[in-house]
Motif scaffolding. Structure first.
Motif, PDB file in Angstrom:
ATOM      1  N   ARG A 197     -31.178 -27.114  46.913  1.00 51.19           N
ATOM      2  CA  ARG A 197     -31.801 -28.386  46.517  1.00 51.19           C
ATOM      3  C   ARG A 197     -30.762 -29.301  45.882  1.00 51.19           C
ATOM      4  O   ARG A 197     -29.931 -28.862  45.100  1.00 51.19           O
ATOM      5  CB  ARG A 197     -32.939 -28.142  45.518  1.00 51.19           C
ATOM      6  N   ASN A 198     -30.851 -30.580  46.219  1.00 48.31           N
ATOM      7  CA  ASN A 198     -29.912 -31.540  45.649  1.00 48.31           C
ATOM      8  C   ASN A 198     -30.560 -32.885  45.346  1.00 48.31           C
ATOM      9  O   ASN A 198     -30.306 -33.480  44.309  1.00 48.31           O
ATOM     10  CB  ASN A 198     -28.748 -31.750  46.624  1.00 48.31           C
ATOM     11  N   GLU A 199     -31.412 -33.360  46.256  1.00 49.61           N
ATOM     12  CA  GLU A 199     -31.970 -34.697  46.106  1.00 49.61           C
ATOM     13  C   GLU A 199     -32.749 -34.848  44.805  1.00 49.61           C
ATOM     14  O   GLU A 199     -32.734 -35.916  44.179  1.00 49.61           O
ATOM     15  CB  GLU A 199     -32.866 -35.022  47.301  1.00 49.61           C
ATOM     16  N   GLU A 200     -33.404 -33.765  44.351  1.00 54.29           N
ATOM     17  CA  GLU A 200     -34.168 -33.844  43.108  1.00 54.29           C
ATOM     18  C   GLU A 200     -33.270 -34.155  41.915  1.00 54.29           C
ATOM     19  O   GLU A 200     -33.696 -34.819  40.964  1.00 54.29           O
ATOM     20  CB  GLU A 200     -34.898 -32.518  42.854  1.00 54.29           C
ATOM     21  N   ILE A 201     -32.040 -33.653  41.944  1.00 53.25           N
ATOM     22  CA  ILE A 201     -31.100 -33.926  40.844  1.00 53.25           C
ATOM     23  C   ILE A 201     -30.827 -35.418  40.760  1.00 53.25           C
ATOM     24  O   ILE A 201     -30.827 -36.016  39.672  1.00 53.25           O
ATOM     25  CB  ILE A 201     -29.794 -33.134  41.053  1.00 53.25           C
ATOM     26  N   VAL A 233     -27.796 -24.364  40.745  1.00 55.98           N
ATOM     27  CA  VAL A 233     -27.908 -24.445  42.201  1.00 55.98           C
ATOM     28  C   VAL A 233     -29.103 -23.598  42.630  1.00 55.98           C
ATOM     29  O   VAL A 233     -29.106 -22.383  42.438  1.00 55.98           O
ATOM     30  CB  VAL A 233     -26.623 -23.957  42.892  1.00 55.98           C
ATOM     31  N   GLU A 234     -30.117 -24.245  43.189  1.00 63.21           N
ATOM     32  CA  GLU A 234     -31.341 -23.551  43.610  1.00 63.21           C
ATOM     33  C   GLU A 234     -31.346 -23.385  45.128  1.00 63.21           C
ATOM     34  O   GLU A 234     -31.489 -24.362  45.875  1.00 63.21           O
ATOM     35  CB  GLU A 234     -32.573 -24.331  43.155  1.00 63.21           C
ATOM     36  N   ILE A 235     -31.161 -22.163  45.582  1.00 65.82           N
ATOM     37  CA  ILE A 235     -31.099 -21.886  47.007  1.00 65.82           C
ATOM     38  C   ILE A 235     -32.476 -22.088  47.639  1.00 65.82           C
ATOM     39  O   ILE A 235     -33.506 -21.680  47.087  1.00 65.82           O
ATOM     40  CB  ILE A 235     -30.620 -20.441  47.272  1.00 65.82           C
TER      41      ILE A 235
END
Length: 238
Positions: A17-21, A100-102
């Motif tokens: 996940r990245n966009e949520e950050i 970092v959430e896989i």
């Protein structure tokens, strides 16, 4: 049925996940500037500044931070103070340290492919940031090659395949961005599977008219992407 020897994965919003950050950081930035303007106006201005700055600062958190600072100065006509700028910088540091959430299905997918094909990460953004996320993800053990590039376009992919001596028809890219991960790969005659993410940055969106020119394999989730890969392609030696 094409024979695949190399499978490459995008990183942000494909492996983890990245966009949520970014969404969370943007909201805090909007809250900081709402005494000066309404949220919709701040958002549209920030998006324009980000896109204008890509050619200067590239993709990633550092470029995003500079765009937030530029937006803050511009929208407040220079009235934003040093403490508020410091808040933006602290926000960037929090983003860089975020866990970092896989994503679901990623570990199983990589384990199932390991040893059958060469595995690559091809991601764009800031080198230090992306390398840090790869390290924190603990996924590096699955991959033969990791490439951090400044942009993803047909030339980027062609140059990478030439460097690694990979035939274009034997290469497959898996990613969430049609603009960066799928269309430029199809443009050079390679293969791709689109795994959509629930949200996409406006700069990565592609209009429906453009998509009419492509035959795109799409999978809802990484597990389905693996099923589609096995149904549509074969591996050398299999």
């Amino acid at each position: 049925m094409n024979t695949i020897t190399t499978v490459a994965f995008d990183a942000d919003d494909t492996l983890w996940r990245n966009e949520e950050i970014f969404t969370h950081a943007q909201q805090r930035f909007f809250d900081l500037l709402t005494p000066y303007h309404d949220e919709d106006y701040i958002k549209s201005h920030l998006e324009k500044v980000q896109i204008d700055n890509i050619s200067h600062f590239g993709y990633g958190i550092k470029g995003f931070t500079l765009s937030m600072i530029e937006t803050a100065i511009g929208l407040t006509e220079g009235r934003i103070n040093g403490y508020e700028i410091h808040q933006i910088i602290q926000l960037a540091k929090e983003m860089l340290k975020a866990p970092v959430e896989i994503l679901d299905g990623v570990h199983d997918a990589l384990a199932s492919l390991k040893g059958k094909v060469q595995l690559m990460i091809i991601t764009k953004g800031d080198l230090l940031d992306q390398e840090g996320k790869v390290a924190r993800s603990k996924l590096a053990k699955y991959f033969d090659f990791i490439e951090v590039v400044s942009d993803k376009n047909p030339k980027t992919y062609s140059d990478l395949l030439d460097r690694y001596q990979i035939q274009k028809t034997e290469f497959l890219m898996i990613g969430n961005s049609l603009k960066s991960d799928i269309l430029p790969v199809l443009d050079i005659g390679s293969n791709a599977i689109h795994v959509p993410y629930h949200s996409t940055w406006v700069h990565e969106q592609v209009d429906s008219k453009t998509l009419q020119n492509y035959d795109i394999l799409e999978a809802k989730g990484m597990s389905r992407a693996m099923d589609l890969l096995l149904e549509t392609y074969k591996f050398k030696g299999n």
